[in-house]
Design an enzyme around this catalytic site. Structure first.
Site, PDB file in Angstrom:
ATOM      1  N   CYS A   1       0.809  -1.221   0.000  1.00  0.00           N
ATOM      2  CA  CYS A   1       0.000   0.000   0.000  1.00  0.00           C
ATOM      3  C   CYS A   1       0.841   1.269   0.000  1.00  0.00           C
ATOM      4  O   CYS A   1       0.338   2.349  -0.301  1.00  0.00           O
ATOM      5  CB  CYS A   1      -0.951  -0.013   1.181  1.00  0.00           C
ATOM      6  SG  CYS A   1      -2.087  -1.388   1.067  1.00  0.00           S
TER       7      CYS A   1
ATOM      8  N   HIS B   1      -3.230   7.048   1.674  1.00  0.00           N
ATOM      9  CA  HIS B   1      -3.649   5.724   1.202  1.00  0.00           C
ATOM     10  C   HIS B   1      -5.024   5.416   1.792  1.00  0.00           C
ATOM     11  O   HIS B   1      -5.280   5.712   2.962  1.00  0.00           O
ATOM     12  CB  HIS B   1      -2.628   4.675   1.650  1.00  0.00           C
ATOM     13  CG  HIS B   1      -3.112   3.284   1.453  1.00  0.00           C
ATOM     14  ND1 HIS B   1      -3.532   2.817   0.227  1.00  0.00           N
ATOM     15  CD2 HIS B   1      -3.277   2.243   2.323  1.00  0.00           C
ATOM     16  CE1 HIS B   1      -3.919   1.569   0.351  1.00  0.00           C
ATOM     17  NE2 HIS B   1      -3.786   1.198   1.601  1.00  0.00           N
TER      18      HIS B   1
ATOM     19  N   ASN C   1      -9.987  -0.394  -1.014  1.00  0.00           N
ATOM     20  CA  ASN C   1      -8.525  -0.326  -0.956  1.00  0.00           C
ATOM     21  C   ASN C   1      -7.956  -0.934  -2.242  1.00  0.00           C
ATOM     22  O   ASN C   1      -7.998  -2.146  -2.426  1.00  0.00           O
ATOM     23  CB  ASN C   1      -8.039  -1.085   0.283  1.00  0.00           C
ATOM     24  CG  ASN C   1      -6.534  -1.039   0.450  1.00  0.00           C
ATOM     25  OD1 ASN C   1      -5.815  -0.603  -0.443  1.00  0.00           O
ATOM     26  ND2 ASN C   1      -6.064  -1.512   1.589  1.00  0.00           N
TER      27      ASN C   1
HETATM   28  O1  UT7 Z   1      -3.919  -1.228   3.223  1.00  0.00           O
HETATM   29  C1  UT7 Z   1      -3.064  -2.080   3.891  1.00  0.00           C
HETATM   30  C2  UT7 Z   1      -3.144  -1.914   5.353  1.00  0.00           C
HETATM   31  N1  UT7 Z   1      -4.385  -2.437   5.838  1.00  0.00           N
HETATM   32  C3  UT7 Z   1      -5.067  -1.747   6.740  1.00  0.00           C
HETATM   33  O2  UT7 Z   1      -4.685  -0.651   7.091  1.00  0.00           O
HETATM   34  C4  UT7 Z   1      -6.274  -2.422   7.346  1.00  0.00           C
HETATM   35  C5  UT7 Z   1      -6.248  -2.256   8.845  1.00  0.00           C
HETATM   36  N2  UT7 Z   1      -7.337  -2.928   9.529  1.00  0.00           N
HETATM   37  C6  UT7 Z   1      -8.621  -2.526   9.423  1.00  0.00           C
HETATM   38  O3  UT7 Z   1      -8.936  -1.645   8.677  1.00  0.00           O
HETATM   39  C7  UT7 Z   1      -9.636  -3.161  10.341  1.00  0.00           C
HETATM   40  O4  UT7 Z   1      -8.971  -3.943  11.320  1.00  0.00           O
HETATM   41  C8  UT7 Z   1     -10.673  -4.058   9.605  1.00  0.00           C
HETATM   42  C9  UT7 Z   1     -11.627  -3.183   8.791  1.00  0.00           C
HETATM   43  C10 UT7 Z   1      -9.985  -5.059   8.707  1.00  0.00           C
HETATM   44  C11 UT7 Z   1     -11.523  -4.816  10.639  1.00  0.00           C
HETATM   45  O5  UT7 Z   1     -12.157  -3.893  11.516  1.00  0.00           O
HETATM   46  P1  UT7 Z   1     -12.049  -4.075  13.085  1.00  0.00           P
HETATM   47  O6  UT7 Z   1     -12.841  -3.012  13.693  1.00  0.00           O
HETATM   48  O7  UT7 Z   1     -10.587  -4.169  13.449  1.00  0.00           O
HETATM   49  O8  UT7 Z   1     -12.777  -5.453  13.299  1.00  0.00           O
HETATM   50  P2  UT7 Z   1     -12.204  -6.778  13.985  1.00  0.00           P
HETATM   51  O9  UT7 Z   1     -11.253  -7.465  13.089  1.00  0.00           O
HETATM   52  O10 UT7 Z   1     -11.789  -6.461  15.384  1.00  0.00           O
HETATM   53  O11 UT7 Z   1     -13.523  -7.640  14.062  1.00  0.00           O
HETATM   54  C12 UT7 Z   1     -14.635  -7.270  14.910  1.00  0.00           C
HETATM   55  C13 UT7 Z   1     -15.743  -8.286  14.715  1.00  0.00           C
HETATM   56  C14 UT7 Z   1     -15.282  -9.724  14.847  1.00  0.00           C
HETATM   57  O12 UT7 Z   1     -16.313 -10.441  15.462  1.00  0.00           O
HETATM   58  P3  UT7 Z   1     -16.241 -10.805  17.020  1.00  0.00           P
HETATM   59  O13 UT7 Z   1     -14.977 -11.596  17.209  1.00  0.00           O
HETATM   60  O14 UT7 Z   1     -16.205  -9.487  17.734  1.00  0.00           O
HETATM   61  O15 UT7 Z   1     -17.486 -11.586  17.241  1.00  0.00           O
HETATM   62  C15 UT7 Z   1     -15.137 -10.171  13.414  1.00  0.00           C
HETATM   63  O16 UT7 Z   1     -15.315 -11.569  13.269  1.00  0.00           O
HETATM   64  O17 UT7 Z   1     -16.274  -8.162  13.398  1.00  0.00           O
HETATM   65  C16 UT7 Z   1     -16.254  -9.427  12.755  1.00  0.00           C
HETATM   66  N3  UT7 Z   1     -16.067  -9.216  11.329  1.00  0.00           N
HETATM   67  C17 UT7 Z   1     -17.071  -8.958  10.483  1.00  0.00           C
HETATM   68  N4  UT7 Z   1     -18.392  -8.870  10.683  1.00  0.00           N
HETATM   69  C18 UT7 Z   1     -19.161  -8.591   9.626  1.00  0.00           C
HETATM   70  C19 UT7 Z   1     -14.897  -9.178  10.619  1.00  0.00           C
HETATM   71  N5  UT7 Z   1     -15.149  -8.938   9.326  1.00  0.00           N
HETATM   72  C20 UT7 Z   1     -16.493  -8.794   9.219  1.00  0.00           C
HETATM   73  C21 UT7 Z   1     -17.342  -8.510   8.139  1.00  0.00           C
HETATM   74  N6  UT7 Z   1     -18.667  -8.412   8.380  1.00  0.00           N
HETATM   75  N7  UT7 Z   1     -16.897  -8.313   6.891  1.00  0.00           N
END
Ligand code: UT7
Length: 313
Positions: free
Chosen positions: A97, A238, A268
């Site tokens: 990225c 980004h 992204n």
């Molecule tokens: O460009 C390269 C660099 N990449 C980035 O900068 C990405 C950085 N990370 C992020 O942007 C975020 O971490 C994400 C958008 C990928 C995820 O958001 P988050 O707020 O960190 O969510 P999380 O991974 O902590 O997940 C929270 C909950 C989980 O459920 P439980 O364990 O709380 O029951 C996940 O299983 O959300 C669940 N979850 C989803 N639910 C519905 C994860 N993906 C999804 C989804 N739809 N697509």
């Protein structure tokens, strides 16, 4: 186009979750017969046409990508041939990225050395080819796209490249990667079966690093140039997550109308986010000749980068 509502039918997710956690509504997906070089060529042609020059005027072509058509020949070679850019050299730059920010800085130094007059920097990624559409944690994030910029010597001393701050931190490599397909884990039935040719991400780890480093690198770059956020006409970050961008802007004290956000429409697109957002900034009248612009990115690697420019057209 792939909308959040389309994704609701593919994995266990919702439009609300995606919008709230990422800011994304829809992404562009390349047709099956389109590869990264095809999009890169289109971006290159549009940039050359806008500048009113032909491909023979180029000295070098840098293609920033993590989704090359193939390992080799490089995408830069494929693009050079399709453009008919005789006598140039070039290479692919892999920095995920942060690719486009690194490409711009590399081009600026080639030009500053006095050895190059026109370096074309292309950011192009076909993320849909390496995204696992059964993994809801990653498939909602990415889209396909390409954009390009031409780096040339400034006509006067006041415009052009000012400074950069880049850093890699390989201790974060585990948290965002495509595990198989390289020399560590060559393709096999097992790697395919285990879905190891796709993007694997620990989202929370990457988020924590990105939200901290995106701010710090911008802050430090401005400070060492005796600039404040108020001097910046446009922050072009980004586009990985709306929350990362908004947090960066808030901590810098930057008005939200100076922050270029288009993640809602494209998701992204890895190395393509910054040139696409720059085009949107220009079209919206948010980036004009003489403006100070700050590009910033954090990505897989980890890779971190920011660069400051005074816009020249
Ligand atoms: O460009 C390269 C660099 N990449 C980035 O900068 C990405 C950085 N990370 C992020 O942007 C975020 O971490 C994400 C958008 C990928 C995820 O958001 P988050 O707020 O960190 O969510 P999380 O991974 O902590 O997940 C929270 C909950 C989980 O459920 P439980 O364990 O709380 O029951 C996940 O299983 O959300 C669940 N979850 C989803 N639910 C519905 C994860 N993906 C999804 C989804 N739809 N697509």
């Amino acid at each position: 186009m792939l909308t959040n509502f389309d994704l609701e039918k593919m994995v266990d997710t919702s439009n609300e979750w995606i919008l709230e956690r990422t800011g994304i509504s829809e992404r562009r997906i390349a047709d099956p017969d389109i590869a990264t070089s095809d999009m890169a060529v289109e971006a290159a042609k549009a940039t050359l046409a806008q500048r009113g020059i032909g491909p023979e005027a180029l000295d070098a072509i840098l293609v920033c990508t993590v989704t090359p058509d193939m390992f080799f020949p490089s995408t830069a070679c494929l693009v050079q041939d399709r453009l008919g850019a005789k006598g140039v050299w070039g290479f692919d730059l892999i920095a995920a990225c942060s690719g486009f920010v690194y490409g711009l800085t590399t081009a600026a130094h080639l030009v500053a050395a006095g050895t190059h007059d026109r370096v074309l920097v292309i950011g192009a990624d076909t993320m849909s080819r390496i995204v696992d559409y059964t993994d809801r944690a990653t498939c909602v994030l990415f889209g396909d796209g390409a954009g390009a910029m031409l780096v040339e010597p400034a006509e006067n001393g006041e415009e052009g490249f000012i400074d950069f701050l880049n850093e890699i931190d390989g201790s974060g490599g585990e948290f965002l990667k495509m595990p198989a397909g390289g020399s560590r884990m060559p393709p096999s039935f097992e790697t395919v079966e285990k879905r190891l040719h796709y993007v694997h991400q620990d989202g929370q780890q990457v988020f924590k690093f990105a939200v901290r480093r995106m701010y710090e690198v911008c802050r430090d770059l401005l400070a060492r140039n005796n600039l404040t956020a108020n001097d910046v006409a446009a922050l072009i970050p980004h586009q990985a997550n709306r929350r990362i961008i908004v947090a960066t802007a808030e901590r810098l004290g930057l008005d939200c109308d100076r922050v270029i956000l288009n993640i809602d429409r494209y998701g992204n697109t890895t190395a393509a986010t910054i040139p696409l957002a720059t085009r949107d900034a220009i079209e919206a009248g948010k980036l004009k000749k003489g403006d100070l612009v700050l590009f910033a990115a954090v990505g897989a690697g980890y890779t971190v980068g920011a660069s400051l420019w005074r816009w020249s057209y």
